[in-house]
Design a protein around this motif. Sequence first.
Motif, PDB file in Angstrom:
ATOM      1  N   LYS A 288      -1.278  -0.611   6.215  1.00  0.00           N
ATOM      2  CA  LYS A 288      -0.890   0.795   6.174  1.00  0.00           C
ATOM      3  C   LYS A 288      -1.678   1.558   7.222  1.00  0.00           C
ATOM      4  O   LYS A 288      -2.896   1.421   7.329  1.00  0.00           O
ATOM      5  N   ALA A 289      -0.968   2.351   8.010  1.00  0.00           N
ATOM      6  CA  ALA A 289      -1.625   3.157   9.037  1.00  0.00           C
ATOM      7  C   ALA A 289      -2.422   4.274   8.375  1.00  0.00           C
ATOM      8  O   ALA A 289      -2.037   4.804   7.324  1.00  0.00           O
ATOM      9  N   ALA A 290      -3.545   4.615   8.975  1.00  0.00           N
ATOM     10  CA  ALA A 290      -4.371   5.710   8.455  1.00  0.00           C
ATOM     11  C   ALA A 290      -3.587   7.016   8.584  1.00  0.00           C
ATOM     12  O   ALA A 290      -2.892   7.229   9.579  1.00  0.00           O
ATOM     13  N   PRO A 291      -3.669   7.885   7.586  1.00  0.00           N
ATOM     14  CA  PRO A 291      -2.933   9.151   7.684  1.00  0.00           C
ATOM     15  C   PRO A 291      -3.456   9.997   8.835  1.00  0.00           C
ATOM     16  O   PRO A 291      -4.658  10.039   9.099  1.00  0.00           O
ATOM     17  N   LYS A 292      -2.516  10.644   9.523  1.00  0.00           N
ATOM     18  CA  LYS A 292      -2.887  11.514  10.643  1.00  0.00           C
ATOM     19  C   LYS A 292      -3.484  12.805  10.095  1.00  0.00           C
ATOM     20  O   LYS A 292      -3.279  13.161   8.940  1.00  0.00           O
ATOM     21  N   GLU A 293      -4.186  13.484  10.942  1.00  0.00           N
ATOM     22  CA  GLU A 293      -4.824  14.728  10.521  1.00  0.00           C
ATOM     23  C   GLU A 293      -3.750  15.727  10.092  1.00  0.00           C
ATOM     24  O   GLU A 293      -2.753  15.932  10.771  1.00  0.00           O
ATOM     25  N   GLY A 294      -3.931  16.282   8.929  1.00  0.00           N
ATOM     26  CA  GLY A 294      -2.969  17.239   8.386  1.00  0.00           C
ATOM     27  C   GLY A 294      -1.908  16.592   7.510  1.00  0.00           C
ATOM     28  O   GLY A 294      -1.122  17.274   6.881  1.00  0.00           O
ATOM     29  N   GLU A 295      -1.866  15.243   7.463  1.00  0.00           N
ATOM     30  CA  GLU A 295      -0.881  14.538   6.649  1.00  0.00           C
ATOM     31  C   GLU A 295      -1.465  14.020   5.333  1.00  0.00           C
ATOM     32  O   GLU A 295      -0.768  13.365   4.580  1.00  0.00           O
ATOM     33  N   GLU A 296      -2.747  14.268   5.090  1.00  0.00           N
ATOM     34  CA  GLU A 296      -3.355  13.776   3.863  1.00  0.00           C
ATOM     35  C   GLU A 296      -2.649  14.405   2.658  1.00  0.00           C
ATOM     36  O   GLU A 296      -2.269  15.564   2.683  1.00  0.00           O
ATOM     37  N   ARG A 297      -2.500  13.570   1.608  1.00  0.00           N
ATOM     38  CA  ARG A 297      -1.863  14.052   0.381  1.00  0.00           C
ATOM     39  C   ARG A 297      -2.888  14.031  -0.732  1.00  0.00           C
ATOM     40  O   ARG A 297      -3.783  13.190  -0.747  1.00  0.00           O
ATOM     41  N   GLN A 298      -2.729  14.927  -1.659  1.00  0.00           N
ATOM     42  CA  GLN A 298      -3.600  14.945  -2.824  1.00  0.00           C
ATOM     43  C   GLN A 298      -2.812  14.315  -3.967  1.00  0.00           C
ATOM     44  O   GLN A 298      -1.994  14.959  -4.609  1.00  0.00           O
ATOM     45  N   LEU A 299      -3.057  13.014  -4.200  1.00  0.00           N
ATOM     46  CA  LEU A 299      -2.333  12.273  -5.225  1.00  0.00           C
ATOM     47  C   LEU A 299      -2.993  12.472  -6.577  1.00  0.00           C
ATOM     48  O   LEU A 299      -4.212  12.340  -6.711  1.00  0.00           O
ATOM     49  N   LEU A 300      -2.193  12.777  -7.573  1.00  0.00           N
ATOM     50  CA  LEU A 300      -2.692  12.848  -8.934  1.00  0.00           C
ATOM     51  C   LEU A 300      -2.711  11.464  -9.574  1.00  0.00           C
ATOM     52  O   LEU A 300      -3.546  11.172 -10.416  1.00  0.00           O
ATOM     53  N   TYR A 301      -1.761  10.622  -9.148  1.00  0.00           N
ATOM     54  CA  TYR A 301      -1.700   9.243  -9.625  1.00  0.00           C
ATOM     55  C   TYR A 301      -1.110   8.404  -8.509  1.00  0.00           C
ATOM     56  O   TYR A 301      -0.114   8.791  -7.886  1.00  0.00           O
ATOM     57  N   SER A 302      -1.696   7.264  -8.222  1.00  0.00           N
ATOM     58  CA  SER A 302      -1.204   6.374  -7.170  1.00  0.00           C
ATOM     59  C   SER A 302      -0.824   5.035  -7.799  1.00  0.00           C
ATOM     60  O   SER A 302      -1.689   4.231  -8.135  1.00  0.00           O
ATOM     61  N   GLY A 303       0.470   4.803  -7.958  1.00  0.00           N
ATOM     62  CA  GLY A 303       0.953   3.559  -8.553  1.00  0.00           C
ATOM     63  C   GLY A 303       1.633   2.646  -7.551  1.00  0.00           C
ATOM     64  O   GLY A 303       1.941   1.507  -7.862  1.00  0.00           O
ATOM     65  N   ILE A 304       1.891   3.140  -6.340  1.00  0.00           N
ATOM     66  CA  ILE A 304       2.534   2.321  -5.309  1.00  0.00           C
ATOM     67  C   ILE A 304       1.430   1.649  -4.507  1.00  0.00           C
ATOM     68  O   ILE A 304       0.633   2.309  -3.838  1.00  0.00           O
ATOM     69  N   ALA A 305       1.395   0.322  -4.583  1.00  0.00           N
ATOM     70  CA  ALA A 305       0.356  -0.431  -3.882  1.00  0.00           C
ATOM     71  C   ALA A 305       0.662  -0.449  -2.393  1.00  0.00           C
ATOM     72  O   ALA A 305       1.726  -0.883  -1.973  1.00  0.00           O
ATOM     73  N   THR A 306      -0.239   0.063  -1.616  1.00  0.00           N
ATOM     74  CA  THR A 306      -0.086   0.052  -0.157  1.00  0.00           C
ATOM     75  C   THR A 306      -1.278  -0.632   0.494  1.00  0.00           C
ATOM     76  O   THR A 306      -1.626  -0.328   1.629  1.00  0.00           O
ATOM     77  N   ARG A 307      -1.886  -1.560  -0.221  1.00  0.00           N
ATOM     78  CA  ARG A 307      -3.022  -2.282   0.347  1.00  0.00           C
ATOM     79  C   ARG A 307      -2.515  -3.284   1.386  1.00  0.00           C
ATOM     80  O   ARG A 307      -1.354  -3.697   1.369  1.00  0.00           O
ATOM     81  N   ALA A 308      -3.393  -3.648   2.269  1.00  0.00           N
ATOM     82  CA  ALA A 308      -3.048  -4.616   3.306  1.00  0.00           C
ATOM     83  C   ALA A 308      -2.719  -5.956   2.654  1.00  0.00           C
ATOM     84  O   ALA A 308      -3.260  -6.307   1.606  1.00  0.00           O
ATOM     85  N   PHE A 309      -1.816  -6.698   3.272  1.00  0.00           N
ATOM     86  CA  PHE A 309      -1.425  -7.995   2.720  1.00  0.00           C
ATOM     87  C   PHE A 309      -1.107  -8.966   3.842  1.00  0.00           C
ATOM     88  O   PHE A 309      -0.869  -8.570   4.978  1.00  0.00           O
TER      89      PHE A 309
END
Length: 152
Positions: free
Chosen positions: A75-96
Amino acid sequence: MRNSFDWTPYRRSTVGFDRLFDFLENSGSAENYPPFDIEKIADDHFRITVAVAGFKSDEIDLTAQQNMLTVSGRKAAPKEGEERQLLYSGIATRAFERRFQLADFVRVDKADLADGLLTIDLVREVPEAMKPHKIAIGGGSATLIEGEKKAA
């Protein structure tokens, strides 16, 4: 879960199947992320479908080398200004990294990404020289094809 079947008797009575037995012995220790399906479309056409929800096509890398297909994602690092404030993260986006052992003469035909599913089409193309052919007995040409008649 470790495979408890002993392949030793089969190893002793076969030649050239070492890779197959190694694969069978190590198949129980594989990582299960991301999940995938393998389906047979036709006799010489197969499809691997990998669930890669949250990944874009430029974050996935496919590499085919000899008899190994490697699918990796980072997963690419979020660009400046694209950060999201997640209340819950259930979608796995870890490297594989997922590896698939391909049989001889199997090549990747195409790959597509749609609706969070990466589909990889594989085709088996056996060269003409490797296909079975009938050989005449008794001084004839070795290229005699089944159905041809030998001149008397």
